[in-house]
Motif scaffolding. Structure first.
Motif, PDB file in Angstrom:
ATOM      1  N   ASN A  52     -35.147  40.660  -4.005  1.00  0.00           N
ATOM      2  CA  ASN A  52     -34.817  39.311  -3.521  1.00  0.00           C
ATOM      3  C   ASN A  52     -33.329  39.102  -3.226  1.00  0.00           C
ATOM      4  N   TYR A  55     -31.228  36.414  -1.018  1.00  0.00           N
ATOM      5  CA  TYR A  55     -31.984  35.301  -0.445  1.00  0.00           C
ATOM      6  C   TYR A  55     -31.190  33.993  -0.419  1.00  0.00           C
ATOM      7  N   TRP A  56     -30.179  33.871  -1.302  1.00  0.00           N
ATOM      8  CA  TRP A  56     -29.451  32.602  -1.442  1.00  0.00           C
ATOM      9  C   TRP A  56     -28.475  32.323  -0.294  1.00  0.00           C
ATOM     10  N   ASN A  60     -30.783  33.967   5.269  1.00  0.00           N
ATOM     11  CA  ASN A  60     -31.399  35.152   4.677  1.00  0.00           C
ATOM     12  C   ASN A  60     -32.763  34.811   4.080  1.00  0.00           C
ATOM     13  N   GLN A  61     -33.588  35.839   3.915  1.00  0.00           N
ATOM     14  CA  GLN A  61     -34.913  35.660   3.330  1.00  0.00           C
ATOM     15  C   GLN A  61     -35.107  36.460   2.052  1.00  0.00           C
ATOM     16  N   GLY A  62     -34.134  37.296   1.719  1.00  0.00           N
ATOM     17  CA  GLY A  62     -34.298  38.238   0.611  1.00  0.00           C
ATOM     18  C   GLY A  62     -34.569  39.616   1.176  1.00  0.00           C
ATOM     19  N   GLU A  64     -32.158  41.685   2.002  1.00  0.00           N
ATOM     20  CA  GLU A  64     -31.010  42.119   2.811  1.00  0.00           C
ATOM     21  C   GLU A  64     -30.202  43.212   2.113  1.00  0.00           C
ATOM     22  N   PHE A  92     -37.744  34.018  -4.799  1.00  0.00           N
ATOM     23  CA  PHE A  92     -36.941  34.066  -3.585  1.00  0.00           C
ATOM     24  C   PHE A  92     -36.362  32.691  -3.244  1.00  0.00           C
ATOM     25  N   SER A  96     -40.728  29.423  -4.632  1.00  0.00           N
ATOM     26  CA  SER A  96     -41.232  30.723  -5.073  1.00  0.00           C
ATOM     27  C   SER A  96     -41.153  30.829  -6.589  1.00  0.00           C
TER      28      SER A  96
END
Length: 322
Positions: A52, A55-56, A60-62, A64, A92, A96
């Motif tokens: 994850n 994600y912050w 971004n989605q996690g 990366e 995430f 979530s």
């Protein structure tokens, strides 16, 4: 560089693990490649990330961080030289939830392997325990991944002491894979929880302890010496609120004294103190510039005399503040 045996595994790692939370956050891919090159060229060989991360970051989605590491491994063609650690189970963001069910772990492992561009993960860790899924179910998922050759060893991170022991005992009782490592928060300032609740467990089960927040979000790096030093950024305000008290000031003063005597960075002293503690395999620390890697090297070579250890322990003694 001297390597340390990683708990009860066949792995050996250099004394500092790179914390991959900065990839895709404070470092873009090009800068990440540069700092990883510095890290590997200095003789270090272990990288820790999570499915994850990051994600912050807006947009971004996690995943990366894993993607950047995977691209670097492909470019350098050095997968066999790296001890690769990642994690599963954490959320995430947003709605979530934590998830350590077997189906989720199996599915997330496949996604991590794709992002990391590898056939196997050296240490696959439960990032957060959801405290609902039976520990045997989680361990059986890892058993499946190990049998398939996709995972070599497993580790635990954010567990309650009871759930950690339950997991370790379930491994013995049901002949399931056993956690080989523990990743807790532990540093010169944040000593109490680990030393009171987890250290004896780590000793009993021969867990390789790889602490996160090894430098207390930068508080133990030497950049915060006076009140004025906390005016550098908005993030510094939170660090000041959490750490800047009588005990925190004593710790920083003692770190600086030892650093001056040893002619090394304050960060190196803080990391080397961890390396001198029982059960510690290697602290996890992030780097964004070459100077940080230099402090890792200094820490790996630093040795304290009994007086220096005594003074650091006394300055950070949490019992007198209870």
């Amino acid at each position: 560089m001297d390597k340390r045996k990683f708990g009860n595994t066949s792995l050996t790692i250099a004394p500092v693990i790179f914390g991959g939370n900065v990839f895709g956050w404070t470092l873009d891919e090009q800068a990440s490649f540069s700092i990883l090159d510095e890290f590997a060229d200095a003789g270090f060989n272990a990288i820790d990330t999570a499915n994850n991360y990051s994600y912050w970051v807006p947009g971004n989605q996690g995943g990366e961080s894993e993607t950047i590491i995977g691209n670097w491994l492909k470019q350098k063609n050095n997968r066999s030289e790296i001890v690769l650690m990642t994690k599963v189970g954490g959320g995430f963001g947003g709605d979530s939830k934590l998830n350590t069910t077997a189906a989720y772990i199996i599915q997330q492992a496949e996604e991590s392997l794709k992002r990391l561009q590898t056939d196997y993960i050296d240490v696959y860790q439960t990032h957060y325990d959801d405290e609902v899924t039976p520990v045997e179910e989680t361990l059986r998922a890892y058993e499946e991944l190990i049998k398939a050759g996709k995972v070599r060893y497993i580790g635990a991170s954010n567990f309650s002491p009871k759930r950690l022991v339950d997991s370790l005992e379930a491994s013995k009782e049901h002949q399931l894979p056993q956690y080989s490592s523990l990743q807790p928060e532990y540093n010169l300032y944040s000593r109490e929880k680990f030393e009171k609740e987890y250290r004896d467990i780590a000793l009993k089960y021969n867990l390789a302890v790889i602490p996160y927040y090894s430098l207390a979000s930068g508080f133990l790096s030497g950049k915060y010496q006076t009140e004025d030093d906390f005016n550098q950024s908005a993030r510094s305000g939170g660090i000041k609120e959490q750490y800047w008290n009588d005990r925190g000031r004593k710790i920083v003063e003692q770190l600086q004294e030892v650093a001056d005597n040893k002619r090394v960075s304050v960060s190196a002293v803080a990391l080397a103190w961890l390396l001198a503690q029982p059960t510690i395999a290697a602290p996890i620390a992030s780097a964004t510039k070459a100077a940080h890697i230099k402090s890792f090297v200094e820490a790996s070579r630093l040795r304290f005399n009994s007086e220096e250890i005594k003074n650091l322990n006394e300055a950070s003694n949490f019992y007198i503040y209870e």
